[in-house]
Design a protein around this motif. Sequence first.
Motif, PDB file in Angstrom:
ATOM      1  N   ALA A 147      13.956 -26.285 -34.208  1.00  0.00           N
ATOM      2  CA  ALA A 147      13.858 -25.214 -35.194  1.00  0.00           C
ATOM      3  C   ALA A 147      13.906 -23.842 -34.532  1.00  0.00           C
ATOM      4  CB  ALA A 147      12.564 -25.352 -36.000  1.00  0.00           C
ATOM      5  N   ILE A 148      14.637 -22.936 -35.170  1.00  0.00           N
ATOM      6  CA  ILE A 148      14.644 -21.522 -34.797  1.00  0.00           C
ATOM      7  C   ILE A 148      14.056 -20.760 -35.974  1.00  0.00           C
ATOM      8  CG2 ILE A 148      16.030 -19.536 -34.114  1.00  0.00           C
ATOM      9  CD1 ILE A 148      18.230 -21.515 -33.262  1.00  0.00           C
ATOM     10  N   LEU A 149      12.878 -20.176 -35.799  1.00  0.00           N
ATOM     11  CA  LEU A 149      12.265 -19.411 -36.877  1.00  0.00           C
ATOM     12  C   LEU A 149      12.933 -18.040 -36.932  1.00  0.00           C
ATOM     13  CD1 LEU A 149       8.436 -20.213 -36.639  1.00  0.00           C
ATOM     14  CD2 LEU A 149      10.236 -21.365 -37.955  1.00  0.00           C
ATOM     15  N   MET A 150      13.807 -17.871 -37.930  1.00  0.00           N
ATOM     16  CA  MET A 150      14.565 -16.640 -38.075  1.00  0.00           C
ATOM     17  C   MET A 150      13.718 -15.546 -38.711  1.00  0.00           C
ATOM     18  SD  MET A 150      18.014 -18.413 -39.590  1.00  0.00           S
ATOM     19  CE  MET A 150      18.942 -16.878 -39.685  1.00  0.00           C
ATOM     20  N   ALA A 151      14.104 -14.310 -38.465  1.00  0.00           N
ATOM     21  CA  ALA A 151      13.444 -13.197 -39.133  1.00  0.00           C
ATOM     22  C   ALA A 151      13.750 -13.263 -40.632  1.00  0.00           C
ATOM     23  CB  ALA A 151      13.924 -11.876 -38.551  1.00  0.00           C
ATOM     24  N   SER A 152      12.762 -12.886 -41.443  1.00  0.00           N
ATOM     25  CA  SER A 152      12.841 -13.039 -42.892  1.00  0.00           C
ATOM     26  C   SER A 152      12.909 -11.693 -43.599  1.00  0.00           C
ATOM     27  CB  SER A 152      11.612 -13.815 -43.390  1.00  0.00           C
ATOM     28  OG  SER A 152      11.441 -13.673 -44.782  1.00  0.00           O
ATOM     29  N   ARG A 153      13.955 -11.514 -44.400  1.00  0.00           N
ATOM     30  CA  ARG A 153      14.047 -10.303 -45.225  1.00  0.00           C
ATOM     31  C   ARG A 153      12.871 -10.230 -46.189  1.00  0.00           C
ATOM     32  NH1 ARG A 153      20.406 -10.813 -47.099  1.00  0.00           N
ATOM     33  NH2 ARG A 153      21.374 -10.231 -45.098  1.00  0.00           N
ATOM     34  N   ALA A 154      12.510 -11.378 -46.752  1.00  0.00           N
ATOM     35  CA  ALA A 154      11.420 -11.398 -47.732  1.00  0.00           C
ATOM     36  C   ALA A 154      10.098 -11.008 -47.082  1.00  0.00           C
ATOM     37  CB  ALA A 154      11.315 -12.779 -48.372  1.00  0.00           C
ATOM     38  N   LEU A 155       9.860 -11.449 -45.862  1.00  0.00           N
ATOM     39  CA  LEU A 155       8.616 -11.090 -45.178  1.00  0.00           C
ATOM     40  C   LEU A 155       8.630  -9.616 -44.802  1.00  0.00           C
ATOM     41  CD1 LEU A 155       5.903 -11.934 -44.069  1.00  0.00           C
ATOM     42  CD2 LEU A 155       7.042 -12.689 -41.961  1.00  0.00           C
ATOM     43  N   ALA A 156       9.773  -9.111 -44.360  1.00  0.00           N
ATOM     44  CA  ALA A 156       9.879  -7.689 -44.026  1.00  0.00           C
ATOM     45  C   ALA A 156       9.559  -6.819 -45.236  1.00  0.00           C
ATOM     46  CB  ALA A 156      11.274  -7.370 -43.502  1.00  0.00           C
ATOM     47  N   ASP A 190      20.949  -6.619 -39.308  1.00  0.00           N
ATOM     48  CA  ASP A 190      20.550  -6.755 -40.715  1.00  0.00           C
ATOM     49  C   ASP A 190      19.607  -5.610 -41.054  1.00  0.00           C
ATOM     50  OD1 ASP A 190      19.609  -7.408 -43.219  1.00  0.00           O
ATOM     51  OD2 ASP A 190      19.317  -9.537 -42.766  1.00  0.00           O
ATOM     52  N   PRO A 191      20.087  -4.594 -41.763  1.00  0.00           N
ATOM     53  CA  PRO A 191      19.252  -3.436 -42.078  1.00  0.00           C
ATOM     54  C   PRO A 191      17.968  -3.785 -42.817  1.00  0.00           C
ATOM     55  CG  PRO A 191      21.558  -2.956 -42.542  1.00  0.00           C
ATOM     56  CD  PRO A 191      21.479  -4.428 -42.246  1.00  0.00           C
ATOM     57  N   ALA A 192      17.961  -4.915 -43.535  1.00  0.00           N
ATOM     58  CA  ALA A 192      16.764  -5.315 -44.289  1.00  0.00           C
ATOM     59  C   ALA A 192      15.623  -5.736 -43.375  1.00  0.00           C
ATOM     60  CB  ALA A 192      17.099  -6.452 -45.256  1.00  0.00           C
ATOM     61  N   LEU A 193      15.883  -5.860 -42.077  1.00  0.00           N
ATOM     62  CA  LEU A 193      14.851  -6.286 -41.136  1.00  0.00           C
ATOM     63  C   LEU A 193      14.219  -5.129 -40.385  1.00  0.00           C
ATOM     64  CD1 LEU A 193      16.604  -9.464 -39.686  1.00  0.00           C
ATOM     65  CD2 LEU A 193      14.870  -9.354 -41.494  1.00  0.00           C
TER      66      LEU A 193
END
Length: 383
Positions: A147-156, A190-193
Amino acid sequence: MTIRLPGVGGELRTYVPRTEPLAPTAGAPFTSRTVFSAAHVVADPYADTTPDSPAAVDWDATLAFRRHLWSHGLGVAEAMDTAQRGMGLDWAGAAELIRRSAAEAKAVGGRIACGVGTDQIAGGTPAEVRAAYEEQLALVEESGAQAILMASRALAASASGPEDYLEVYGQLLRQATEPVILHWLGPMFDPALAGYWGSSDLDAATDTFLEVIAAHPDKVDGIKVSLLDARREVELRRRLPRGVRCYTGDDFNYPELIAGDEKGFSHALLGIFDPLGPLAAEAVRVLDTGDVKGFRELLDPTVDLSRHLFRPPTRFYKTGVVFLAWLAGHQDHFTMVGGLQSARSLPHLAKAYELADGLGLFPKPELAEARMKTLLSLYGVSR
């Protein structure tokens, strides 16, 4: 044979294509570095889709490209941003991609790690974000992939500060059955991050990131850093707990970061290794022998191409990656999910062709030339 290529000012200039490709040879598995290529997806060109509809994927061509990467000894980083996660590939498509690729990896003995994100939800509370992560983590682990835990737009969007990141990631790491890779994707991708890890101050964000790792070092195989800042990556990897790897995601400075220095080095998880796969693999095998100079001589000349493909707006680098896959004969068309083939200009694509051809990346230079001329003709450039 010659070809006329457009420049950024609209002028046409004559280019003489290379006639002989580089011929990297397969070899033993890597011994000095762990190397993943993030891989693109091949769209189904005959599907009747719109930019807003679910992705239609050509599964045969998509899996064939992964076999190409595995055949050269590279690991595959699946369902990442190179596969257009969040830019045409939704969670349903990503889940199917993970299942199919993980099964293929098992069949051929290839290494695979898959992206775990939260793209099945558009937003929500940190608890809802964690639940979305958990759903995807379960699927990846069930598939047998790392697993690679990716950065989350929703969490940001929902996190009120560093404490929310510590809580969400802490819960996930405690649940993970095997060590994961943590992914820090910068806002240039990803600007949302923007402001990830609870702060727009990168020093403060780094401290939070390291706090997450320090609390669960046995559950973190490594970190993938995609900030396009070599100095910051070096400083970060020197602060990692013993045994936690740094996988460079810096598509601007990867040769020096992989080569390393007297205090350490980075492994690799890179989108640019999608088009560079065979050449990158040969370079790493040279590095395995201890020949840093030979490694740099092979890989340094590729940086101009990488910097061109990843130029701002960086998130559209996928267009160049798929374009080169088409020219190289890995797929029969230049069509992308979400219509993203239109995201780069003709001069940009022409320069990508020229740089890749100069490196000898095309197994059949005459095929690449013919396909480049076909594209030029669609834009009104006569032969």
